[in-house]
Design an enzyme around this catalytic site. Structure first.
Site, PDB file in Angstrom:
ATOM      1  N   ASP A  59       0.804  -1.103  -0.074  1.00  0.00           N
ATOM      2  CA  ASP A  59       0.118   0.049   0.083  1.00  0.00           C
ATOM      3  C   ASP A  59       0.671   1.305  -0.032  1.00  0.00           C
ATOM      4  O   ASP A  59       0.342   2.343  -0.089  1.00  0.00           O
ATOM      5  CB  ASP A  59      -0.924  -0.027   1.191  1.00  0.00           C
ATOM      6  CG  ASP A  59      -2.384   0.412   0.982  1.00  0.00           C
ATOM      7  OD1 ASP A  59      -2.704   0.287  -0.147  1.00  0.00           O
ATOM      8  OD2 ASP A  59      -3.049   0.900   1.679  1.00  0.00           O
ATOM      9  N   ASP A  63     -11.069  -5.220  11.668  1.00  0.00           N
ATOM     10  CA  ASP A  63     -11.306  -6.583  11.974  1.00  0.00           C
ATOM     11  C   ASP A  63     -12.746  -6.768  12.939  1.00  0.00           C
ATOM     12  O   ASP A  63     -13.478  -7.570  12.633  1.00  0.00           O
ATOM     13  CB  ASP A  63     -10.255  -7.222  12.618  1.00  0.00           C
ATOM     14  CG  ASP A  63      -9.944  -6.313  13.755  1.00  0.00           C
ATOM     15  OD1 ASP A  63     -10.345  -5.126  14.094  1.00  0.00           O
ATOM     16  OD2 ASP A  63      -8.732  -6.622  14.143  1.00  0.00           O
TER      17      ASP A  63
END
Length: 1092
Positions: free
Chosen positions: A398, A792
């Site tokens: 990224d 998450d």
């Protein structure tokens, strides 16, 4: 997808696509194809006729059927073609059966009238074999639509695969979840319960032994059958019943023999361990009720403010304890059977039927996440104990760093030597850095001279590999003014981190990249998604969703495993452990993910800052596994791709044995008659039915996408129109990529065979473009959910709301290991990031307090999610409560009145219950007292520092719109072991706990001085206050030790803050003046005496 295609960079919005080849790369290799026909009944080759022509059983549709199956179908079966239902005509060389047309040819009399010796051994063997086989092939045919597949005339329990080494009389269904893999189906004989059992016909002139009865073989088979029934009965009893949420059984899949035994087993905690634990929880609840009744009914008049604050804090602590305690009510453990998995899906010498898995590794900044750490993670994936053609590794960069790209290129070259070395000698772990750091005698079990020689050579190879990686890191320290350029002089597309095209490079794959022994290596793909100014890229969650789409286009494995770049595979069989749950026919259908616990390397023996998080992973997660499954913790998790796509979990079918058994027969008849009436009213003509795909919205107002039933009989025009509408709906949800949308409909994975590599590359660049997710459900209902830095929690929460359950797997050897922050500052920043994510979820639309009701989320599972987002708010009452002891000592007041005998009883009972709960938790979970106590200490340390700052930062973000960015935790370390443990980095997070420590130390000194000055009678009330203050100091002791560090490295900033705070409280102490004797006698003004 070819490994030699080069780096593909481009932007879909700008209509750009560039292929940059590395120097010396060979051209693409041709792909071999096979064109042999396979029998769609038994799976064998169709074969040829005596004239050398391909055997054709049906002249109408040419459905592939071998000669043996053709003869069996004519002799024992329906005599019809499984596809077109046309009656089989007799072919030359085949026996005549009743119903055949009269023929004038006499060139095949022997076969026509079946003049064959019935006692021929080959004939008997074939008859016995066909007696245990039926037709049906599970996988979809290449080029044949699914609705044209052969349909058997008897009901089949399930699709399956035959285990060839099991005797014919023990053949059973072996379910398979592979698409297009050539599954053989061996159905159980179907018997209509309404018909009487047909007796087996026997010739009275023959001996019974000829039929097998009474013979030795018959007795052996009977004994074997009885033993199997006993084993199955024992296995059912050992299974421990059903899960708390009712999962675990499927009436359509009855247990039969060893080939059908489950791949995993649930092991409930012994009742002698868990029942006392539950009893003490109930007793503690009762004691809490009496305790709060006393506290509320007995205020302290002269310290009303202190009393009120303390009661509010205690009530909050009680509510927090309830949210944390009750999700641990049903703790369980699980056991897997890897041998059964191998027997069923991965038999030696046969093509593996294990499901493919896509591995995701995410990295951002190579300066904070060293490339050598990432390389070790990738190497452990490439060397995993799993079929090579089933493994694909995707690395998300990224940060678009050329350093990561070049390090990955070096890693792919070193993998050609490392992977065969690991598999040849079955090494553990398969990350070279940690393998060579093991302090074990590697000659203990490896006495072969070849191993010693190859190990030394491999260690030299790895040291050279490290030198090359470190040279790349050193080179990357100084960025050229014109930016980085590749080996062929092309500018690196990612020179501008915030504005660059998407990039894809396949380093290893099926068409290129073999190891030094010539064996195929798993696929290794580098991915960097497109970034442009003005787009919200959603940090890690956005990167993971880009990997989901890229992998769906290129490989589309039905399962995915995500790992942080610093978490390597410590157990090479970890993926097979997960497959024991995912591919289990009994429990696998409703499993959305299998979560493994996080284990860490490089932590000091005392685990001063509770980095291991043992209480959470070994107590809380086991408790959740008995309800609806553990929460997703961000790494070390194997996902079902369909669950990430937002589909609802399949509904459980209620077994017939559980319905209407307790009702009278007349009631059953009424119910059945009513059902028939309703069915007649709602029935529709077949001509109105059409193949359709519909979406349904759950009661919780969150869209859930579920495949509807596919019915036949629709006219072509209406069917085509419905397909266009469904395609538009899918593209609205998943994005404008026809290839990706088509992949979402493949439940068992697989890619489109008609697509060319060039078109797949173009589509892969398209799905990682920065604007692909606009006006779609990505991040809202699909994939990793946006809205929090702790994506998450949201992702797992959404899947549980859709009715899925998760599994907690703890292998004997830790599945994955990672690195944890050692110094205090990094640890507090890590906890700050987690707490800030929870605060963001608390203020979002997906807050568990009000989201998801009416869906598939269990009540106690909701308790756990609520606790995971409200725990940072505990920092406010915790900070106030830790300040109270010092205030009480300095002012001479206390939060409770003088205790009576009854009050003392409630206080003592509460303390005993608190300690008993902890002891019993440690008893059933196996957690040591050191780990439990470290967890208690860091709960206070993190609560008065990181959690407190997270609350204020979250409020600033919601109220004022001030966004706080988080920093990636450094994964690098010093060469000296535990050197980071004593490294001090100043941060404002240290101010609140430092102030608390000094405040309580001064309070203790002031209280003792006051007691000495006022005499013996003041020592009694002092003990309670001192115990209160020492409770705070003992919990903050690891923080104090980390703050001071080594004696010769005490930071100056600590000394300055200590002197400043000590001066402030010294002035306060002088103002109180505890050494001045207090006159308790009457005031002279009031008594009227003139002392002058």
């Amino acid at each position: 997808m070819e490994a030699s295609a080069g780096l593909v960079a481009g932007s879909h919005n700008r209509n750009e696509l560039v292929v940059i080849r590395r120097d010396g790369e060979p051209g693409p290799k041709p792909v071999k194809h096979t064109n042999g026909q396979v029998c769609q009944i038994c799976g064998d080759d169709v074969g040829l006729t005596p004239d050398g022509e391909p055997f054709v059983a049906c002249n109408e549709c040419a459905f592939p059927v071998c000669r043996d199956c053709y003869e069996y179908e004519r002799r024992e079966g329906t005599q019809n073609c499984p596809q077109c239902k046309t009656r089989f005509k007799r072919l030359k060389g085949c026996a005549r059966v009743p119903g055949d047309e009269e023929e004038e040819d006499v060139d095949d009399l022997e076969n026509e009238f079946n003049w064959r010796d019935k006692t021929d051994s080959q004939y008997v063997a074939e008859s016995m074999l066909h007696g245990h086989m039926s037709y049906g092939r599970g996988g979809d045919l290449d080029g044949v639509p699914q609705h044209f597949q052969p349909i058997p005339n008897v009901p089949l329990l399930t699709n399956g695969e035959m285990a060839d080494d099991i005797p014919p009389e023990q053949h059973a269904l072996v379910p398979s979840f592979m698409g297009g893999g050539g599954k053989r189906i061996h159905p159980l004989p179907y018997a209509d319960p309404n018909l009487p059992v047909q007796p087996r016909s026997m010739d009275p002139s023959k001996d019974l032994a000829a039929y097998g009865y009474g013979s030795v073989a018959w007795k052996e088979r009977m004994e074997s059958w009885k033993q199997k029934q006993e084993r199955l009965h024992q296995m059912r009893n050992d299974g421990g019943g059903k899960d708390w949420d009712g999962d675990g059984d499927d009436a359509d899949l009855p247990l039969m023999d060893e080939a059908r035994q489950p791949l995993s087993r649930k092991i409930p905690i012994s009742s002698s361990l868990v029942n006392p634990y539950r009893m003490i929880i109930i007793i503690r609840l009762v004691v809490l009720g009496f305790f709060f009744h006393y506290r509320v009914m007995h205020p302290v008049p002269d310290a009303f403010a202190l009393w009120l604050i303390s009661v509010i804090c205690e009530i909050w602590f009680a509510m927090s304890w309830i949210l944390d305690q009750f999700p641990k009510w049903f703790p369980i453990e699980r056991e897997t059977y890897l041998d059964r998995l191998t027997l069923r899906f991965d038999k030696e010498g046969q093509q593996s039927q294990l499901a493919p898995v896509d591995f995701f590794v995410s990295t951002v900044d190579p300066m904070k996440e060293p490339p050598l750490v990432t390389a070790n993670t990738v190497l452990s994936i490439l060397a995993v104990d799993y079929p090579v053609d089933k493994v694909s590794c995707y690395v998300s960069d990224d940060g678009a760093a050329m350093l990561t790209f070049e390090a990955l290129s070096e890693t792919s070259e070193f993998a050609k030597k490392w992977v065969p070395f690991c598999k040849r000698y079955s090494l553990e772990p398969r990350a070279p850095e940690w393998y060579f750091q093991q302090k074990i005698d590697y000659l203990k079990d490896k006495v072969a001279p070849n191993f010693v020689r190859e190990r030394r050579a491999m260690k030299r190879e790895y040291e050279e590999f490290k030198v090359r990686i470190n040279a790349l890191v050193a080179k990357a320290q100084k960025v050229p003014e014109e930016g980085w350029t590749m080996q062929d002089g092309t500018p690196w597309p990612g020179n501008n981190v915030r504005d660059h095209p998407g990039m894809i490079q396949v380093f290893l794959g099926q068409s290129g990249g073999h190891d030094v022994e010539g064996n195929e290596l798993p696929r290794l793909v580098y991915v960097s998604r497109e970034k442009r100014p003005g787009y919200n890229h959603h940090k890690k969650a956005g990167a993971m969703n880009a990997l989901v789409r890229v992998s769906a286009v290129l490989t589309n494995a039905p399962y995915m495993l995500n790992l942080d770049c610093d978490h390597y595979i410590n157990n090479s069989k970890a993926i097979k452990e997960a497959m024991c749950f995912m591919m289990d026919p009994l429990v696998g259908k409703k499993v959305c993910y299998v979560q493994f616990p996080q284990r860490f390397d490089g932590i000091d023996r005392h685990d001063r800052y509770a980095n291991r998080n043992v209480v959470f992973f070994d107590i809380n997660m086991k408790g959740l596994d008995g309800i609806q499954g553990p929460i997703y913790v961000g790494t070390g998790c194997v996902f079902r791709r369909q669950a990430l796509y937002g589909y609802d979990a399949p509904k459980s079918k209620k077994p017939p044995s559980r319905t209407c058994n307790c009702w009278p027969k007349w009631c059953i008849c009424c119910c059945c008659f009513g059902n028939r009436t309703n069915k007649k009213k709602t029935a529709k003509p077949k001509t109105e039915k059409k193949k359709r795909l519909f979406f349904k919205r759950a009661e919780n107002q969150s869209p859930a996408y579920a495949l509807g039933e596919i019915d036949e009989g629709a006219p072509g025009a209406e069917n085509e129109k419905a397909g266009i509408v469904n395609q538009q709906k899918l593209e609205k949800k998943f994005g404008q990529s026809s290839v990706f949308v088509a992949s979402t409909l493949l439940e068992n994975g697989g890619t489109l065979k008609s697509a060319s590599p060039a078109s797949l590359l173009k589509e892969a660049i398209h799905v990682i473009s920065c604007g692909y997710e606009d006006k779609t459900d990505w991040g809202k209902e699909i994939g990793w959910i946006y809205g929090s830095v702790t994506e998450d929690i949201l992702t797992g929460f959404k899947m549980h709301c859709h009715g899925w359950r998760s599994i907690y797997c703890i292998p004997k050897r830790a599945a994955f290991k990672g690195s944890a922050p050692l110094n205090l500052s990094d640890r507090l920043h890590q906890v700050l990031r987690w707490a800030l994510g929870s605060i963001e979820i608390f203020f979002s639309n997906h807050c568990p307090l009000w989201y998801g009701y009416g869906g598939g989320l269990k009540c106690l599972e909701r308790f756990s999610y609520i606790n995971s987002i409200v725990y940072p708010w505990t920092s406010i009452p915790l900070l106030a409560y830790c300040t109270l002891p010092a205030i009480c000592l300095l002012t001479g007041k206390f939060i409770t009145p003088e205790l009576t005998n009854i009050a003392s009883l409630w206080f003592m009972s509460l303390f005993i219950c608190i300690f008993a709960t902890g002891i019993l938790e440690m008893r059933w979970s196996g957690v040591g007292i050191d780990d439990w106590w470290r967890n208690e200490q860091f709960w206070v340390i993190g609560g008065v520092s990181s959690h407190l700052f997270a609350v204020f930062q979250g409020l600033l973000k919601v109220i004022a719109g001030i966004d706080t960015s988080f920093t990636v935790t450094s994964k690098g370390g010093d060469d000296e072991e535990f050197s980071e443990l004593y490294t001090f980095k100043w941060t404002t997070l240290l101010i609140p706990p430092t102030t608390l420590l000094l405040l309580n130390f001064i309070g203790v000194v002031a209280g003792v001085s006051n007691a000495i000055n006022n005499g013996y009678e003041s020592w009694g009330p002092l003990f309670g206050k001192l115990f209160f203050a020492f409770w705070v100091i003992v919990h903050l002791y690891p923080f104090l030790k980390g703050l001071v560090g080594r004696q010769n490295r005490t930071p100056t900033i600590v000394i300055v803050w200590s002197i400043l705070l000590a001066s402030i409280f010294s002035l306060l102490w002088v103002r109180i003046d505890p050494f001045l004797a207090k006159n308790d006698g009457p005031l002279l003004e009031e008594c009227g005496l003139d002392c002058n």
